[in-house]
Scaffold this active site. Structure first.
Site, short mmCIF file in Angstrom:
data_model
loop_
_atom_site.label_atom_id
_atom_site.label_comp_id
_atom_site.label_asym_id
_atom_site.label_seq_id
_atom_site.Cartn_x
_atom_site.Cartn_y
_atom_site.Cartn_z
N GLU A 100 1.20 -1.23 0.10
CA GLU A 100 0.22 0.03 -0.02
C GLU A 100 0.75 1.24 -0.14
O GLU A 100 2.13 1.32 0.68
CB GLU A 100 -0.93 -0.02 1.27
N ASP A 101 0.45 2.27 -0.60
CA ASP A 101 1.15 3.38 -0.51
C ASP A 101 1.12 4.15 0.57
O ASP A 101 2.26 4.67 1.17
CB ASP A 101 0.61 4.43 -1.67
N ASP A 104 -3.76 5.49 6.01
CA ASP A 104 -4.56 6.79 6.93
C ASP A 104 -5.52 6.25 8.14
O ASP A 104 -4.87 5.79 9.04
CB ASP A 104 -5.12 7.60 5.78
N PHE A 154 -2.10 16.14 4.11
CA PHE A 154 -2.31 15.34 2.84
C PHE A 154 -1.05 15.47 1.93
O PHE A 154 -0.63 16.63 1.67
CB PHE A 154 -3.48 16.24 2.29
N ARG A 167 0.27 11.81 -9.60
CA ARG A 167 0.65 10.59 -9.32
C ARG A 167 1.96 10.41 -9.79
O ARG A 167 2.76 9.52 -9.38
CB ARG A 167 -0.46 9.51 -9.85
P1 IMP Z 1 -7.39 4.86 4.46
O1 IMP Z 1 -8.40 3.69 4.23
O2 IMP Z 1 -8.09 5.86 5.30
O3 IMP Z 1 -6.57 4.11 5.22
O4 IMP Z 1 -6.85 5.38 3.25
C1 IMP Z 1 -6.02 4.88 2.41
C2 IMP Z 1 -6.22 5.30 1.04
O5 IMP Z 1 -6.53 6.73 0.90
C3 IMP Z 1 -4.56 5.34 0.48
O6 IMP Z 1 -4.54 4.10 -0.31
C4 IMP Z 1 -4.62 6.29 -0.59
O7 IMP Z 1 -4.97 5.89 -1.78
C5 IMP Z 1 -5.56 7.20 0.06
N1 IMP Z 1 -4.88 8.43 0.80
C6 IMP Z 1 -4.99 8.36 2.36
N2 IMP Z 1 -4.12 9.44 2.42
C7 IMP Z 1 -3.70 10.28 1.36
C8 IMP Z 1 -2.87 11.32 1.02
O8 IMP Z 1 -2.53 11.83 2.08
N3 IMP Z 1 -2.79 11.56 -0.21
C9 IMP Z 1 -3.34 10.83 -1.24
N4 IMP Z 1 -3.89 9.88 -0.90
C10 IMP Z 1 -4.16 9.24 0.47
MG MG Z 2 -4.64 3.72 -2.13
#
Ligand code: IMP
Ligand code: MG
Length: 176
Positions: A100-101, A104, A154, A167
């Site tokens: 995963e990138d 959050d 962000f 991206r």
């Molecule tokens: P989560 O489900 O809240 O953990 O979010 C994960 C996904 O949201 C990541 O795989 C990203 O695609 C996107 N994401 C979360 N934070 C960021 C950010 O700061 N910039 C861009 N994409 C984000």
């Molecule tokens: Mg993602």
């Protein structure tokens, strides 16, 4: 400083620092999986650059499964996960590593972990993420391989987008 749509971003993590981090992660991952056959699940779209850099540094047998999950619109997590492309491979008995990138809230990975638990009898599952917003995440589950812990800001670049853009940036930028 760069501008994407209505937002300004400044440089946050350089290409060099990203590559050093991916290197460190690959060393730890190579140590754990030596001699094993592993399926890496990459989460589209954000993980494309991390996944492609990481797999070129792995020295064990890997196959790839790409899935597409969406949780973000603009700079906000929706709290719900849409599964746009799901798992198509038979994963029973396989060692699975999720790439995963950025983690959050952890909702995206929670969703995937639940799918794996309910529908696939995998031999093992671990997570590798380049970035972790640790204050938001709050240790909802164990993440074995974390590149960098960052504050709740962000970011864009190196696969990560703001409303679809940014991206392709080789460095990671943070919103100011
Ligand atoms: P989560 O489900 O809240 O953990 O979010 C994960 C996904 O949201 C990541 O795989 C990203 O695609 C996107 N994401 C979360 N934070 C960021 C950010 O700061 N910039 C861009 N994409 C984000
Ligand atoms: Mg993602």
């Amino acid at each position: 400083m760069i501008t994407i749509q209505d937002k300004q971003f400044e440089i946050f993590i350089s290409q060099k620092e990203i590559q050093d981090t991916v290197n460190e992660l690959s060393i730890a991952i190579n140590n754990s999986y030596s001699g094993k056959q592993v399926v890496i699940i990459g989460i589209l779209d954000g993980a494309i650059l991390f996944l492609s850099d990481l797999i070129r540094k792995l020295n064990f047998d890997v196959t790839i499964e790409l899935i597409k999950l969406k949780s973000y619109v603009g700079t906000k997590s929706l709290g719900t996960i849409s599964e746009l492309i799901g798992i198509t491979q038979q994963l029973e008995g396989k060692h699975v590593l999720i790439a995963e990138d950025i983690v959050d809230t952890g909702n995206t990975i929670s969703h995937l972990l639940a799918t794996l638990r309910d529908h696939h009898k995998v031999a093992s599952v671990e997570i590798a993420t380049l970035l972790l917003k640790e204050d938001v995440f709050g240790e909802k589950f164990a993440i074995k391989y974390v590149g960098k812990k960052i504050a709740d800001k962000f970011v864009v670049g190196y696969g990560m987008d703001f409303n679809g853009q940014g991206r392709q940036l080789p460095d990671i930028y943070v919103a100011v």
